[in-house]
Enzyme design. Structure first.
Site, mmCIF file in Angstrom:
data_model
loop_
_atom_site.group_PDB
_atom_site.id
_atom_site.type_symbol
_atom_site.label_atom_id
_atom_site.label_comp_id
_atom_site.label_asym_id
_atom_site.label_seq_id
_atom_site.Cartn_x
_atom_site.Cartn_y
_atom_site.Cartn_z
ATOM 1 N N GLU A 187 0.795 -12.969 9.590
ATOM 2 C CA GLU A 187 0.873 -11.714 9.101
ATOM 3 C C GLU A 187 2.393 -10.576 9.593
ATOM 4 O O GLU A 187 2.492 -11.359 11.129
ATOM 5 C CB GLU A 187 -0.876 -11.295 9.331
ATOM 6 C CG GLU A 187 -0.150 -9.931 8.866
ATOM 7 C CD GLU A 187 -2.100 -8.951 9.481
ATOM 8 O OE1 GLU A 187 -2.680 -7.961 8.599
ATOM 9 O OE2 GLU A 187 -2.507 -9.327 10.409
ATOM 10 N N LYS A 222 -3.359 -8.502 0.888
ATOM 11 C CA LYS A 222 -4.696 -8.501 1.542
ATOM 12 C C LYS A 222 -5.842 -7.265 1.331
ATOM 13 O O LYS A 222 -5.327 -6.030 0.637
ATOM 14 C CB LYS A 222 -4.543 -7.681 3.266
ATOM 15 C CG LYS A 222 -4.984 -7.659 4.289
ATOM 16 C CD LYS A 222 -4.655 -7.667 5.695
ATOM 17 C CE LYS A 222 -6.066 -7.608 6.712
ATOM 18 N NZ LYS A 222 -5.094 -6.859 7.949
ATOM 19 N N CYS A 264 -5.463 -11.991 7.701
ATOM 20 C CA CYS A 264 -6.079 -11.563 9.026
ATOM 21 C C CYS A 264 -7.469 -10.989 9.046
ATOM 22 O O CYS A 264 -8.342 -11.991 9.570
ATOM 23 C CB CYS A 264 -4.677 -10.526 9.796
ATOM 24 S SG CYS A 264 -5.488 -10.136 11.346
#
Length: 290
Positions: free
Chosen positions: A45, A117, A158
């Site tokens: 990330e 994300k 994440c």
């Protein structure tokens, strides 16, 4: 049809505030991974930059067509003949907002998948760290699953790791490999990183590949490192057991996902149910997000 055994690599980085320097560091590590025979390589990330200051971030981040990490990854994928997955980098959208966006490039250099994300890291930790990702980034709204030579690959980034319904939905859509590039904090990583990644692998009968940021970064944050590759039975088959930059490589056999799902057919056995919470109309739930 599922492809045969292939080598996958997770690249561990310590990204600073300069996208140009980070792109150069990424190139060194990606070449190292390809040199070890990896045909799928994942970076962590925020490969492009970890910048906590909003004003500095505004200067560092740009649009997809001008981003140095995106351009470097596209070139490397084609030159090395690999699938190159930029775990994420900050991209300025057409509306001026930022997206925490992943990219997957094919061996011919074309972009075959992207993912923004979904879950924003808005937390207050016991050690005094406070993070408000939603103050800078616009969350995504769509999960993504794509095909790489017959193997189905699902995307996450994440903090998405803490939302198992995302991974279940991707597994139900056929994903045999789940990806979790990350920049976990040291505190949360020490407590939860290994168990969460192994849980996502076990409950979905899928490989999990998680390239991580690690160490003390230029902007002052500290990340956990410990990039992992986990097999569909929950066994760790490769780990960077530290927070230093480097590469881990493991063989991925998609047939092992099918074998795990035959032993524990929980995807097939998932049932609809309702929750009796005392309300007149309880929400209807199911094993996979709909």
């Amino acid at each position: 049809m599922t492809m045969g055994v292939f080598k996958a690599a997770a690249v561990q980085m310590r990204s600073g505030t300069s996208p140009e320097r980070n792109a150069a560091d990424m190139e060194i590590l990606v070449r190292q991974a390809a040199g070890q025979g990896a045909t799928y390589v994942q970076t962590p990330e925020m490969t492009g930059a970890l910048v906590r200051d909003k004003e500095a971030g505004a200067a560092a981040f740009t649009t997809e067509d001008r981003d140095v990490v995106v351009a470097t990854a596209r070139r490397l994928a084609k030159e090395l003949g690999i699938y190159l997955h930029v775990g994420s980098t900050a991209i300025r959208r057409a509306d001026g907002k930022l997206a925490n966006r992943a990219f997957l490039f094919s061996p011919d250099g074309s972009l075959i998948a992207g993912y923004d994300k979904i879950h924003m890291f808005d937390v207050d930790l016991d050690n005094g760290e406070s993070w408000r990702e939603s103050a800078s980034y616009e969350p995504g709204t769509e999960a993504a699953v794509t095909d790489i030579n017959g193997t189905r690959l699902g995307f996450a980034v994440c903090y998405d790791l803490r939302f198992p319904q995302l991974f279940r939905a991707e597994a139900m859509a056929g994903a045999e490999v789940l990806t979790v590039p990350a920049a976990f904090t040291r505190q949360t990583g020490e407590a939860h990183w290994h168990v969460l990644l192994r849980a996502r692998a076990i409950e979905n009968g899928a490989y999990v590949i998680a390239a991580a940021q690690g160490g003390l970064h230029e902007d002052g944050r500290e990340t956990y490192g410990h990039s992992l590759i986990v097999d569909p039975w929950g066994r760790i088959i490769a780990e960077a057991a530290h927070n230093e930059p480097g590469v881990i490589v493991a063989e991925i056999d998609p047939a092992q996902s099918l074998a795990a799902r035959r032993k524990i057919p929980n995807l097939r056995n998932a049932r609809d149910f309702t929750v009796n919470a005392g309300a007149s109309e309880a929400p209807r739930l199911r094993g996979a997000a709909s």
